[in-house]
Design a protein around this motif. Sequence first.
Motif, mmCIF file in Angstrom:
data_model
loop_
_atom_site.group_PDB
_atom_site.id
_atom_site.type_symbol
_atom_site.label_atom_id
_atom_site.label_comp_id
_atom_site.label_asym_id
_atom_site.label_seq_id
_atom_site.Cartn_x
_atom_site.Cartn_y
_atom_site.Cartn_z
ATOM 1 N N LEU A 37 0.819 -1.217 0.000
ATOM 2 C CA LEU A 37 0.000 0.000 0.000
ATOM 3 C C LEU A 37 0.854 1.269 0.000
ATOM 4 N N HIS A 38 1.969 1.257 0.695
ATOM 5 C CA HIS A 38 2.751 2.492 0.848
ATOM 6 C C HIS A 38 3.795 2.678 -0.256
ATOM 7 N N ALA A 39 4.042 1.627 -1.066
ATOM 8 C CA ALA A 39 5.174 1.713 -1.995
ATOM 9 C C ALA A 39 4.787 1.594 -3.466
ATOM 10 N N SER A 40 3.502 1.352 -3.758
ATOM 11 C CA SER A 40 3.092 1.223 -5.159
ATOM 12 C C SER A 40 2.139 2.351 -5.535
ATOM 13 N N GLY A 41 2.083 2.687 -6.814
ATOM 14 C CA GLY A 41 1.172 3.728 -7.287
ATOM 15 C C GLY A 41 -0.265 3.371 -6.965
ATOM 16 N N SER A 42 -0.618 2.082 -7.163
ATOM 17 C CA SER A 42 -1.965 1.612 -6.837
ATOM 18 C C SER A 42 -2.241 1.754 -5.350
ATOM 19 N N GLY A 43 -1.262 1.363 -4.548
ATOM 20 C CA GLY A 43 -1.427 1.416 -3.093
ATOM 21 C C GLY A 43 -1.662 2.827 -2.595
ATOM 22 N N LEU A 44 -0.875 3.773 -3.107
ATOM 23 C CA LEU A 44 -1.046 5.174 -2.693
ATOM 24 C C LEU A 44 -2.418 5.693 -3.111
ATOM 25 N N ALA A 45 -2.851 5.312 -4.325
ATOM 26 C CA ALA A 45 -4.163 5.746 -4.818
ATOM 27 C C ALA A 45 -5.270 5.229 -3.904
ATOM 28 N N VAL A 46 -5.141 3.978 -3.489
ATOM 29 C CA VAL A 46 -6.145 3.377 -2.611
ATOM 30 C C VAL A 46 -6.104 4.016 -1.231
ATOM 31 N N LEU A 47 -4.914 4.134 -0.666
ATOM 32 C CA LEU A 47 -4.760 4.699 0.674
ATOM 33 C C LEU A 47 -5.278 6.134 0.756
ATOM 34 N N ALA A 48 -4.952 6.917 -0.270
ATOM 35 C CA ALA A 48 -5.303 8.337 -0.239
ATOM 36 C C ALA A 48 -6.807 8.552 -0.206
ATOM 37 N N PHE A 49 -7.555 7.611 -0.826
ATOM 38 C CA PHE A 49 -8.997 7.827 -0.934
ATOM 39 C C PHE A 49 -9.819 6.881 -0.059
ATOM 40 N N SER A 50 -9.146 6.163 0.849
ATOM 41 C CA SER A 50 -9.915 5.309 1.762
ATOM 42 C C SER A 50 -9.840 5.874 3.172
ATOM 43 N N GLY A 51 -10.491 5.222 4.091
ATOM 44 C CA GLY A 51 -10.644 5.751 5.451
ATOM 45 C C GLY A 51 -9.373 5.656 6.292
ATOM 46 N N ASP A 52 -9.465 6.207 7.499
ATOM 47 C CA ASP A 52 -8.316 6.258 8.407
ATOM 48 C C ASP A 52 -7.851 4.868 8.831
ATOM 49 N N THR A 53 -8.815 3.955 8.993
ATOM 50 C CA THR A 53 -8.485 2.623 9.515
ATOM 51 C C THR A 53 -7.428 1.955 8.658
ATOM 52 N N LEU A 54 -7.667 1.941 7.354
ATOM 53 C CA LEU A 54 -6.731 1.287 6.452
ATOM 54 C C LEU A 54 -5.369 1.978 6.511
ATOM 55 N N ARG A 55 -5.380 3.308 6.562
ATOM 56 C CA ARG A 55 -4.129 4.044 6.575
ATOM 57 C C ARG A 55 -3.331 3.704 7.834
ATOM 58 N N GLN A 56 -4.039 3.629 8.962
ATOM 59 C CA GLN A 56 -3.335 3.321 10.203
ATOM 60 C C GLN A 56 -2.774 1.905 10.185
#
Lengths: 269, 269
Positions: B131-150
């Motif tokens: 999630l933190h190192a791929s273009g797809s992962g950043l796209a998903v993380l940026a637009f999903s909720g806090d839980t996933l990011r944490q």
Amino acid sequence: MSTVTKALELLNYFSSETPELGLSEFARAAARDKATVYRHLSALEKSGFIEKNPRTSHYRLGPAVLPLSRLREATVPRAVSVKQPLAILAQTTGETAHASLLQGAKLVTLARQTSQAHSTGVVVNEKTLPLHASGSGLAVLAFSGDTLRQQSYAPLARFTEHTVTTPQDLEERLTNTRKTGFGIANQTFETGVHGIGAPVFDDSGTVAGAIAVAAPAYRINARLDHTIKSQLIIAARSITAHWGGRVPTKLDDVWDEHSKAASEIGANE
Amino acid sequence: MSTVTKALELLNYFSSETPELGLSEFARAAARDKATVYRHLSALEKSGFIEKNPRTSHYRLGPAVLPLSRLREATVPRAVSVKQPLAILAQTTGETAHASLLQGAKLVTLARQTSQAHSTGVVVNEKTLPLHASGSGLAVLAFSGDTLRQQSYAPLARFTEHTVTTPQDLEERLTNTRKTGFGIANQTFETGVHGIGAPVFDDSGTVAGAIAVAAPAYRINARLDHTIKSQLIIAARSITAHWGGRVPTKLDDVWDEHSKAASEIGANE
């Protein structure tokens, strides 16, 4: 029938067997002329309810249907939609009614409703119900696929002296459940408790769970047995409709027979 | 607009914020007279697409919508509906395109499409994307909720010397992803690979996955970067529509801006 109803009716012709249909097939199935059907299909297509498969040019369900079921599920969750049928069931039978949901190979209690009719009644505390030993479990097993049945064989735990503990005996009970449309657990799970269960179906086309009435065994007589079964049929049909499911034709017929027989008994008494 | 289209349009007024509506609310929202709206609602009710909540007498979605999405999902599974957009993406960019699906806290590769445009290209073999190192992962993380990011903070694994490994740096990237509408992984996952990802949404209203283009880093220039981004916007919108989802208005606006800027660059060159 209104135009809208007629158009929406066309969606019913999609099934897992026929996920795509052409204009002629729709016209034939609906027994309407092609021009009218084409107009309805175009309107459904414009709303995103159907779309054309670019490869076959046939119609299939469109993306607009996707958010609807999630929203319906959020608005009327299964646990909520069993409440009213369970309340009626408890009231009309004077006994404890409960509903359960099949999750994997487990039958999980969804909701329960006791009755005030007697000073004694059955308390359903179990979070999961044994498939081979409860009325609900038999109802689910009898109308679901082989996989689940084979899984349930593994350890046929003994709960009382009446519990079925051999696959042969279980198969016999299941045959009987399919024949009558009800799973009967006469003190097979708990001594003194007589459970009668009926299967409930959801939009997957397979059995999704069960509803059941549990009464003290000493209170069961022909009349109460018939009342419970008649009311279970009503509740099972109602919950199945709420869950977007369909009762299999065979079982529908079996239940119709019961309702007729029951009303005759009622008339004779 | 036909009667059918108008009636079906009424279903769009249901949302998780307004799961139930009364006749007046429908009439007001649709800006139509009550008599017409009532006729449409009655037809929808007759088909089981809506029903009245017996407690409030307001309309809510009915059980008939439940089987539709399951059938659509079976007919056009997500993996199938990304195929065409991915093929177009690979063809128009000349690079490798891939789609991924968020499953729990994992981003799982759903499909990939290489291009024949160059003798070299990126091979996407990973079954799951960080999630933190791929273009797809950043796209998903940026637009999903806090839980996933944490959850993603926990161990920020280092893949290359460019990998982001502190929560602060990750937050910065996510802010930038939200601002531009794209997740950029410039050799953060694999040395020599430049990935650009865009989020895809489904009917749940939350981000469901991502599509991305991965190119050899040495081939990336302003023109290719713009081509990839413009094509990603088209693909992300198309897949989101196929999945019954909706691109958030904010992101829609960001992407509109990009398309405008991109067309200007194209015109100037």
